[in-house]
Design an enzyme around this catalytic site. Structure first.
Site, PDB file in Angstrom:
ATOM      1  N   GLU A   1       0.806  -1.204   0.000  1.00  0.00           N
ATOM      2  CA  GLU A   1       0.000   0.000   0.000  1.00  0.00           C
ATOM      3  C   GLU A   1       0.844   1.260   0.000  1.00  0.00           C
ATOM      4  O   GLU A   1       0.494   2.252  -0.637  1.00  0.00           O
ATOM      5  CB  GLU A   1      -0.892  -0.007   1.226  1.00  0.00           C
ATOM      6  N   ASP A   2       1.956   1.219   0.687  1.00  0.00           N
ATOM      7  CA  ASP A   2       2.729   2.444   0.864  1.00  0.00           C
ATOM      8  C   ASP A   2       3.789   2.665  -0.198  1.00  0.00           C
ATOM      9  O   ASP A   2       4.267   3.776  -0.371  1.00  0.00           O
ATOM     10  CB  ASP A   2       3.394   2.444   2.258  1.00  0.00           C
TER      11      ASP A   2
ATOM     12  N   ASP B   1      -2.464  -5.123  14.121  1.00  0.00           N
ATOM     13  CA  ASP B   1      -2.256  -3.811  13.510  1.00  0.00           C
ATOM     14  C   ASP B   1      -3.061  -2.763  14.266  1.00  0.00           C
ATOM     15  O   ASP B   1      -2.566  -1.709  14.660  1.00  0.00           O
ATOM     16  CB  ASP B   1      -2.710  -3.918  12.035  1.00  0.00           C
TER      17      ASP B   1
HETATM   18 MN    MN Z   1      -0.515  -0.990   9.636  1.00  0.00          MN
END
Ligand code: MN
Length: 742
Positions: free
Chosen positions: A90-91, A154
């Site tokens: 995602e990043d 998370d």
């Molecule tokens: Mn995370």
């Protein structure tokens, strides 16, 4: 940043990585692992320049999530690798699921993909996309529960570091945690994580309350400690005198659970008596567990008096999330009630770590069915909710939440199987739980051998027997009886199906009614009628017609309205007059009709409406061609009459019973084996009519058939229709009034 700081940071990262490995090796006894290392390096590179809101390097976050996954949940290599990589795709656009697959295999790629797709409130807060994410998350849950366990880790780390978020976001995230994540943790049996999530959420949602309760807990800590040591000493001695090794663990209840108790019982902090619970954890092999837990129970209740109503046996019937323990509340010599939980090491681990531990032990106890708990059932239920087409998002969340929060009742099947349902479930819910078919055809219930209504609420220990009949189907009010998503979804689907059939029936009925009033059964007329009655749709209209809520009276009233298109001349006095006068002038006869003689070759029957003796008819004679006979309410005839009124002749049948004409019947209902042969048998063997064609369409369980046959008159058709309606499974039969030209 200067290089000294960079050096420091690098050291700190390595330190944290080593801490992760330590927390893992404690559980698994594996020291070093190339793949975990590889994942760590990939994550470090991918998040290289990124920082968290706290200003720390971003890699701290995946490292910490992986540490929670390994150390606090007790998962293994695949989960640790996935946790390290959970934010990579995602990043950083340079890293794709494909790259992860090439390096770590399908399983890790699958889990990371699942985690990447879940956008939680941490990133985004619009409610709708939120529900979609949750749905996706739960979808993956049924495939690999590790996705959700890593997601919980998370969330836990994000909650632990929530201070760095702006206050407005803090509250949203805290609310979402309470709404979804802590119930999920609870349902998966992760008690420790669930409690921490709740406490953290309370801390941000109700900071004042949180501070008050935790400081009061702290103030009374010493007092509690000395009380507990005096209280447990005799227990310890009694147990070891029996040669059983045990550990006694006392832990304060969570701030959140104390807060909940104060709220529900409307009492101040000082009156909450069970601020802590005493846990007695005994070390025993599996086959000696149950007996020895009860043995310890007996030892304790010889020392202190138990409160009978507070005995909870989660050993013979574990909770749906796998929790097993024996709970009792006893009176201390100082006049205080104390809750004691008795369990084995194995049960304790499951209680603390939930699903992961449950899994680990499952293989050892697989031949013992009761130890499987209700978790698989729950996953099955979630899967069912997700499968349903009812995608109304709010409903969806409620359904999931119901299965998450619910406490259970346990009831017995007639064969002695134990089933668990949410508190408040009815006998009908039970029927659906056993089997959808049993629910659908349920007609009665025997509770502990007595007949009770379907909406009877169940209590633990009830024995429930369902009586079913294939001929019975769900009713509207069942939605008020059932609370479980499984039952409600199924009932809704059945009702929808039934409605479809009824709508089709209503359509046929309305066509007949329109015919009775000489109204054209056209789209525009149906729409006008529907609007006139203020229905939202024409299918609504058809449905109400099938229920007889809309009947001839309404149609009659409607037929009086002036704005209806294509009204037949017959009901329009002016047109009628015109028509008559034209016929008169044409034929120079006072009679406004002729006799249609079948031997007269210059006439033939129109194929659009197939008139039969008994129908009102008209004849149309284009120049130089022979006359065509139509039913007076045939769509084509109506058009002809308005356009070529001069060539229209009123006609009636001559009584010649030996001739046959082609007629049509439309039949619909539930399809079943030999439906076709039953229809044909009725028409040709019983009624003795010749069939010219037969056509059948089926959609799902429904069928629609068209049959054309040779009959003498309208009465023949009427009798045939009546007989066809008696065939099992046929829900409607009617004469076809309009034929499409072939
Ligand atoms: Mn995370």
């Amino acid at each position: 940043m200067d290089s000294i700081d960079q050096q420091k940071e690098k050291k700190e990262i390595v330190k944290r990585y080593q801490a992760l490995l330590r927390s893992w090796s404690e559980n698994k006894g594996i020291k070093k692992n190339n793949l975990v290392r590889k994942a760590f390096i990939m994550a470090s590179q991918a998040h290289n320049t990124m920082r968290r809101r706290t200003g720390e390097p971003y890699i701290y976050h995946p490292l910490e999530v992986a540490r929670i996954v390994a150390g606090e949940i007790g998962l293994g290599e695949t989960a640790i690798i996935s946790a390290l990589l959970h934010d990579v795709v995602e990043d950083n656009p340079d890293y794709t699921i494909e790259i992860i697959r090439q390096n770590f295999g399908d399983k890790v790629a699958y889990i990371v993909d699942g985690l990447t797709k879940i956008k939680d409130g941490y990133e985004r807060l619009e409610s709708n996309s939120q529900v979609e994410s949750i749905k996706k998350m739960l979808l993956t849950l049924s495939d690999d529960v590790r996705v959700i366990l890593i997601k919980l880790a998370d969330r836990l780390h994000n909650m632990r570091t929530l201070d760095s978020m702006p206050p407005s976001k803090q509250q949203n995230i805290a609310a979402e945690t309470l709404y979804l994540y802590s119930p999920l943790a609870h349902r998966l049996g992760l008690y420790v994580i669930k409690s921490e999530l709740e406490d953290l959420a309370l801390k941000y949602n109700e900071p004042e309350i949180y501070r008050t309760i935790s400081s009061k807990l702290k103030e009374s800590e010493m007092e509690r400690y000395s009380f507990v040591s005096r209280f447990i000493l005799p227990i310890k001695q009694a147990i070891s005198a029996q040669g059983i090794t045990c550990e006694i663990d006392t832990r304060d209840k969570s701030v959140y659970s104390i807060y909940k108790k104060m709220q529900t019982k409307e009492i101040p902090f000082e009156e909450v008596y069970d601020l802590f619970a005493v846990r007695i954890i005994i070390d025993l092999p599996l086959d000696q567990e149950e007996m020895n837990c009860w043995r310890v129970y007996t030892l304790i209740t010889k020392l202190y008096n138990p409160k009978q109503s507070r005995l909870r046996d989660w050993i013979s019937t574990p909770k749906a999330n796998g929790y097993e323990s024996l709970h009792t509340t006893v009176m201390s010599p100082m006049g205080q009630w104390v809750e004691i939980q008795i369990r084995t090491r194995r049960m304790h681990e499951i209680a603390e770590r939930g699903y992961a531990a449950h899994w680990k032990y499952k293989q050892q106890v697989d031949n013992d069915k009761t130890h499987e708990g209700g978790l698989d059932d729950w996953l099955g239920e979630v899967r069912e909710i997700l499968k349903s087409k009812d995608s109304n998002t709010l409903n969806f969340l409620d359904n999931i939440k119901l299965t998450l929060f619910s406490d259970e009742v346990f009831v017995w099947t007639p064969k002695g199987h134990l089933k668990s349902l949410p508190v408040g479930s009815s006998a009908l819910d039970f029927a659906y739980l056993v089997h959808t078919e049993l629910g659908t055809h349920c007609i009665g219930v025997k509770l502990n051998h007595n007949l009770v209504p379907l909406n009877q609420k169940l209590r633990s220990g009830d024995q429930v027997e369902i009586i079913a009949s294939k001929k019975s189907f769900p009713k509207e009010e069942w939605l008020e009886y059932a609370i479980t998503p499984r039952a409600r979804i199924s009932i809704k689907e059945s009702l929808k199906e039934q409605r479809k059939v009824q709508t089709a029936e209503g359509r046929i009925k309305l066509e007949e009614l329109f015919g009775d009033f000489q109204l054209k059964f056209s789209k525009s007329n149906i729409n006008k009628f529907s609007e006139h009655l203020k229905f939202r749709s024409t299918s609504d209209l058809f449905y109400r017609v099938s229920l007889d809520e809309i009947n001839a009276e309404h149609v009659s009233e409607f037929s009086e309205m002036g704005t209806i298109e294509n009204l037949l001349p017959k009901t329009h006095p002016e047109n009628l007059h015109q028509l008559d006068s034209q016929i008169n002038s044409n034929q120079n006869k006072p009679k406004s009709s002729i006799t249609y003689n079948l031997d007269d070759l210059s006439f033939s029957v129109a194929t659009c409406c197939h008139p039969l003796p008994g129908d009102d008819i008209m004849a149309f004679s284009p120049e130089g061609m022979h006359n065509m006979v139509h039913r007076t309410n045939c769509n084509d005839a109506i058009g002809l009459m308005t356009r070529f009124s001069k060539k229209v002749i009123h006609a009636h049948w001559e009584n010649k019973p030996m001739n046959t004409f082609l007629g049509g019947i439309k039949i619909s209902g539930f399809d079943r084996k030999s439906m076709i042969s039953d229809i044909i048998r009725v028409v040709s063997d019983e009624m003795r009519f010749n069939i010219r064609s037969f056509h059948i369409d089926t959609t799902g369980e429904l069928f629609e058939a068209y049959i054309s046959l040779f009959v003498h008159n309208t009465l023949d058709i009427k009798n045939t229709v009546e007989r066809l309606k008696q065939i099992e499974g046929v829900s409607s039969a009617a004469r076809m009034l309009q034929f499409t030209k072939t």
